[in-house]
Write an enzyme that holds these catalytic residues in place. Structure first.
Site, mmCIF file in Angstrom:
data_model
loop_
_atom_site.group_PDB
_atom_site.id
_atom_site.type_symbol
_atom_site.label_atom_id
_atom_site.label_comp_id
_atom_site.label_asym_id
_atom_site.label_seq_id
_atom_site.Cartn_x
_atom_site.Cartn_y
_atom_site.Cartn_z
ATOM 1 N N HIS A 1 0.736 -1.313 0.024
ATOM 2 C CA HIS A 1 -0.009 -0.048 0.063
ATOM 3 C C HIS A 1 1.033 1.171 0.084
ATOM 4 O O HIS A 1 0.455 2.381 -0.568
ATOM 5 C CB HIS A 1 -0.979 0.082 0.914
ATOM 6 C CG HIS A 1 -2.325 -0.516 0.889
ATOM 7 N ND1 HIS A 1 -3.074 -1.200 1.822
ATOM 8 C CD2 HIS A 1 -3.016 -0.166 0.003
ATOM 9 C CE1 HIS A 1 -4.248 -1.516 1.325
ATOM 10 N NE2 HIS A 1 -4.250 -1.112 0.150
ATOM 11 N N CYS B 1 -3.855 -7.539 -14.267
ATOM 12 C CA CYS B 1 -4.336 -6.810 -13.128
ATOM 13 C C CYS B 1 -3.453 -7.158 -12.008
ATOM 14 O O CYS B 1 -3.805 -6.783 -10.944
ATOM 15 C CB CYS B 1 -5.677 -7.830 -12.892
ATOM 16 S SG CYS B 1 -5.294 -9.656 -12.382
#
Length: 546
Positions: free
Chosen positions: A185, A477
């Site tokens: 993240h 993806c």
């Protein structure tokens, strides 16, 4: 100055004084036992609610990925399963509330870590929530980013997503972490904020006398100094203008899609103009469940995520779980090497009923939301597995079946697999760690998981060629799709859609529009011929400029 190296995950060069992020709170003691266990247990829920309220308040002040991350972290803090487990530890073992929260959260984090991949990366989120609730119970300031008196380079072991989500780019010149990887993240949000970042910089915390640093997010180099360094911010790119249609400069279509795993993710993706969803992770519906969620429960949960994309394409990935991602109702037992064991679609071979119920729920949610649904399976290795999955998808009334290419064997057999399904989608995160035998959660191996590695690009070239020959779509993806420069290279390798974290959508769309397909094909061939990831970047830049 001394030079350290890591993995550059957010482009740009900046320098300035060092500001260190405090380490996690020390482990709370297991003694003394509370005089009134019931009263002690009753302290936990209000503390958790207070943390959740703080995080929801921060989420209300931001947008996009930052908002989704803060809302997800807030939901973790208020998770009834976590609170109940901690309360039981107080009642059953007479633990003080801070210790009970610490142990309960560690149990959840260990389960996620054992899961590997995307779920393992969420273990850091749970640890962040743990420390915030413990700090609330102790009445102390939680660890995290210090109050900055001026523009600074943040140095940390790792950064919790909630700390990264609402950083002020005017004060944070760059991010440097000793741990983490290209798909963390920290990496995703640093790119969203336009802050140069380098992760997996071994030895940076040992440089305790460092007062200044220069950071290059393109090359992954960090120069640290025991002398003051003049603050210099990275040049900010002009606001990205993108038409909302994914295509190269000469009109060759490349769909720009979003990865989502929750309703908050979906709302953030719509806000950035994503043309649809290339990866809908369905695990959120199962993680806290002691029993398999009913078809009705799954249908409602999926529909909430799908509805913002009514009329648009959404690719739903079926449950990616197994011995490496333990779920109570699956009872998979223990395996000596679960990351290479019964996981993903392999679970369905023994429990096809679980897959069939999920497919029924997905079909219902598609009808409820009005999206154009495709379904794909994770961890497919052979054409026979792909054909087996496709037959069950179509039996459930769903028209489009695909598979993930995240096992090297599948990449090498793409032509045979595409003969059985309608599309494939490359999960570059998992494919990289299997190609290089390098756990993507291990900071010391982060360089091997760099999506610019030529060996990985050569596998993608095989997949892209097979798709072009058979006239079937090939998506990516993994986080590789979020790198605007690499996105063009992927298009040059034959990729027809790119799916990423929502914040990267406009930049990737604009980057694709910046050159004709012929230029991207030339850049791709230059990168394929390079001997290292750094040289692959340089070769692509030489073709495309920059």
């Amino acid at each position: 100055m001394s030079r350290l190296t890591g993995v550059g995950v957010s482009s740009g060069r900046a320098s300035g004084p060092v500001a260190r992020v405090a380490e996690a709170l020390p482990e709370p003691p297991a003694t003394p036992a509370p005089e009134d266990p019931a009263a002690e247990a009753a302290r936990i829920r209000p503390a958790a609610d207070a943390v959740a309220e703080q995080l929801f308040g921060r989420a209300a002040r931001v947008e996009g990925d930052a908002k989704a991350v803060l809302e997800t972290t807030a939901a973790m803090a208020a998770d009834p399963a976590l609170i109940s487990q901690a309360e039981q530890l107080v009642a059953g073992r007479s633990l003080p509330a801070p210790r009970a929260v610490h142990e309960a959260a560690n149990g959840f984090a260990d389960a996620l870590r054992a899961a590997g991949g995307y779920m393992a990366e969420r273990a850091r989120d749970v640890q962040d929530v743990r420390d915030r609730i413990v700090a609330e119970l102790l009445g102390v300031t939680p660890p995290g980013v210090p109050e900055l008196s001026g523009p600074s380079v943040l140095v940390a072991r790792d950064l919790a997503p909630a700390d990264t989500a609402d950083l002020d780019p005017d004060l944070v010149l760059a991010l440097v972490t000793e741990e983490g990887g290209p798909t963390s993240h920290t990496a995703i949000l640093a790119r969203a904020l336009g802050i140069p970042a380098v992760v997996a910089v071994r030895g940076v915390l040992a440089a305790t006398d460092a007062v200044g640093a220069s950071v290059d997010g393109d090359t992954g180099t960090v120069e640290i100094s025991d002398q003051p360094v003049t603050a210099r911010a990275a040049e900010r790119a002009a606001a990205v203008e993108w038409s909302g249609t994914g295509a190269t400069a000469d009109g060759h279509p490349v769909k720009v899609l979003a990865n989502v795993g929750s309703a908050a993710d979906a709302r953030a993706a719509v806000g950035t103009g994503a043309q649809g969803v290339g990866l809908f992770r369905t695990e959120f519906c199962y993680l806290a469940a002691s029993d398999e969620p009913s078809v009705e429960t799954q249908r409602a949960a999926y529909a909430e995520v799908l509805t913002p994309f009514a009329g648009k394409p959404v690719v739903v990935r079926t449950l990616d779980a197994g011995a490496d991602k333990p779920l109570a109702f699956l009872d998979m037992g223990v395996e000596p090497n679960p990351a290479l064991g019964v996981r993903g679609v392999r679970v369905s071979f023994d429990r096809p009923d679980v897959l069939d119920r999920q497919l029924e729920a997905i079909a219902g949610a598609a009808a409820d939301s009005g999206v154009e649904v495709s379904v794909m399976a994770p961890m497919v290795a052979t054409a026979d597995e792909a054909a087996w999955f496709a037959a069950r998808v179509r039996a459930a009334g769903l028209q489009r079946a695909g598979v993930m290419i995240e096992v090297p064997a599948a990449a090498l057999s793409t032509a045979e697999i595409l003969a059985a399904v309608d599309f494939v989608s490359i999960g570059t995160n998992d494919l990289a760690q299997y190609v290089f035998a390098a756990d993507r959660m291990t900071g010391a191996l982060a360089e091997l998981n760099d999506p610019w590695q030529p060996a990985l690009l050569r596998l993608l070239d095989i997949v892209g060629r097979a798709g072009a020959e058979l006239g079937k779509p090939v998506g990516v993806c993994g986080e590789a799709a979020a790198d605007p420069r690499l996105a063009g290279v992927l298009a040059g390798l034959g990729v027809t859609s790119l799916s990423m974290g929502a914040s990267a959508v406009p930049a990737v769309g604009a980057a694709l529009a910046g050159h004709p397909l012929a230029a991207f094909r030339q850049a791709a061939q230059a990168a394929l011929a390079a001997p290292t990831s750094a040289r692959a970047r340089e070769a692509a830049n030489a073709v495309l400029g920059g």
